[in-house]
Write an enzyme that holds these catalytic residues in place. Structure first.
Site, PDB file in Angstrom:
ATOM      1  N   HIS A 168       0.808  -1.156  -0.055  1.00  0.00           N
ATOM      2  CA  HIS A 168      -0.019   0.001  -0.163  1.00  0.00           C
ATOM      3  C   HIS A 168       0.837   1.384   0.014  1.00  0.00           C
ATOM      4  CE1 HIS A 168      -2.947   2.963   1.289  1.00  0.00           C
ATOM      5  NE2 HIS A 168      -3.795   2.213   0.920  1.00  0.00           N
TER       6      HIS A 168
ATOM      7  N   ASP B  82      -7.997  -4.744   0.001  1.00  0.00           N
ATOM      8  CA  ASP B  82      -8.495  -5.255  -1.025  1.00  0.00           C
ATOM      9  C   ASP B  82      -8.382  -6.870  -1.121  1.00  0.00           C
ATOM     10  OD1 ASP B  82      -9.184  -2.996  -2.435  1.00  0.00           O
ATOM     11  OD2 ASP B  82      -7.079  -2.686  -2.562  1.00  0.00           O
TER      12      ASP B  82
END
Length: 431
Positions: free
Chosen positions: A309, A366
């Site tokens: 991320h 996700d």
């Protein structure tokens, strides 16, 4: 605003000129150099592709600490909100700064219920989209079109946002649900205001094909997933909403642009990409050692989706919540999902492998949300739509905050030109 200013703490010397800047300190100790007058005084700009080191605003909505894996909304830990609140309570908190009292919540819910419908004209508009249209394309387009349905909008209505905010919170799930149904030749199902926010969406989407008992289990999980998606500071789509709003564009134009930004596979579209990856691994026989080997090969186009991320240098705290949601959902529904088994094994290998750990490639939000949606029977092309439903609260909160900011300006980044220098024009007959 809890912003401390320390005067004249840093200097930049450039071409014989000295620029002195103040240090700005946020309420959580974040620091930034005030560069607002830098170009005026030095003639130079600060080049920062992707804006990874550029603060575009001050905000009191969400605090992130990527090193510690921490998210707080208006001071509250995300885990506490997910465990104890429903989505509309968190939306209220993000937009208005405090969790609602029982009276305030009833008032807010009353406004939601009053606008919880799709009129015949909106239904007809949706029915004209090709059935192969991606749900995110339809959602962005229809949200933009709401300006035409609510013609009282305009620059003179710039500050009158209360009703627009409610409309977007209520109509986004209904647009998504009806689009799902009409693509399958099914009729519009009016929402039921006796149901909660997430359950109402599932009812409008699946109708009586899902039993009330099963729907409640799914709604419990979906409320948490909407909450963990509700806001994430100055991400790509939220920044897009702020940028569009900076031109005094109306709320539907700003949010429609945010939906478009979220659609990208490097942003909200990543949850669909994760499921595609897991399905591919499953079709290849679930050989995870081969998958890890391919992921490490720079010459191989294969990539592990759902890891790493931009902000977090550790495990994404939203992924912890999503993983627990998946576990509880599968147990409560009494179903098995082979993709979840693959995901669990893949995560275990990756977080113990120095290649991934040294690169801070931990599971992100996700990685597990898509498997939860799949267990509910939601098609993968709608995963990013559900992300948009959750992020709607954050977009609206930032839009409200931005429009109340007396120091706001139209967004207009600078550039460093690298093209051809001045040259003489040549008529077409001589080229």
């Amino acid at each position: 605003m809890n912003l401390e200013t320390k005067k004249d703490v840093a200097t930049v010397e450039f071409q014989g000129k000295t620029y002195t800047t103040d240090l700005l300190v946020g309420s959580e100790g974040e620091v930034g150099l005030d560069m607002r007058d830098f170009r005026n005084q030095t003639g130079a700009i600060c080049l920062d592709p992707g804006f990874g080191n550029t603060g575009s605003c001050t905000s009191a909505i969400t605090f992130l600490d990527g090193e510690k894996g921490l998210i707080r909304h208006r001071g509250y830990k995300l885990q506490d909100l997910a465990d104890n609140c429903n989505y509309l309570e968190v939306a209220y908190l993000l937009m208005l700064g405090e969790l609602p009292t029982p009276y305030q919540y009833r008032q807010f819910l009353g406004k939601i219920h009053e606008n919880n419908f799709l009129g015949p004209s909106l239904q007809e508009l949706l029915n004209h989209y090709p059935t192969q249209s991606h749900p995110m394309a339809v959602l962005a387009s229809v949200v933009l079109s709401l300006t035409g349905f609510y013609s009282d909008l305009g620059v003179d209505k710039f500050y009158e946002l209360d009703l627009d905010v409610v409309r977007l919170l209520t109509k986004t799930p209904l647009i998504a649900a009806h689009n799902y149904r009409r693509k399958r030749g099914m009729k519009y199902i009016p929402p039921d205001n006796n149901l909660g926010y997430a359950e109402n969406f599932l009812y409008s989407m699946f109708g009586r094909s899902v039993s009330p008992e099963r729907r409640k289990i799914m709604a419990k999980a979906l409320e948490k997933l909407l909450i963990i998606h509700a806001d994430h500071e100055q991400n790509c789509s939220t920044s897009t909403v702020r940028v569009i709003s900076s031109s005094n564009a109306n709320v539907y134009a700003a949010v429609g642009g945010g939906i478009g930004a979220l659609w990208g596979p490097l942003h909200g579209g990543a949850n669909e990409a994760v499921i595609n990856m897991l399905e591919y691994i499953n079709m290849q026989g679930g050989d995870l050692e081969a998958v890890i080997k391919r992921a490490k090969d720079k010459n191989d186009e294969f990539r592990l989706m759902g890891f790493g991320h931009r902000v977090y240098k550790t495990y994404d705290p939203r992924a912890h919540i999503a993983k627990k949601v998946v576990d509880e959902l599968l147990e409560d529904l009494g179903v098995e999902e082979p993709l979840v088994d693959i995901a669990m094994k893949l995560e275990k290998i990756a977080i113990e492998d120095d290649y991934f750990v040294s690169r801070n490639l931990y599971p992100n939000v996700d990685f597990y949300t898509g498997t939860a949606y799949k267990a509910m029977g939601i098609p993968k092309e709608m995963f990013t739509v559900l992300f948009a439903m959750g992020r709607m609260a954050g977009w609206l909160a930032h839009l409200l905050e931005f429009r109340a900011d007396e120091s706001r300006r139209i967004s207009r980044p600078r550039q460093i030109y690298t093209g051809v220098t001045a040259r003489d024009f040549v008529p077409m007959t001589e080229r």
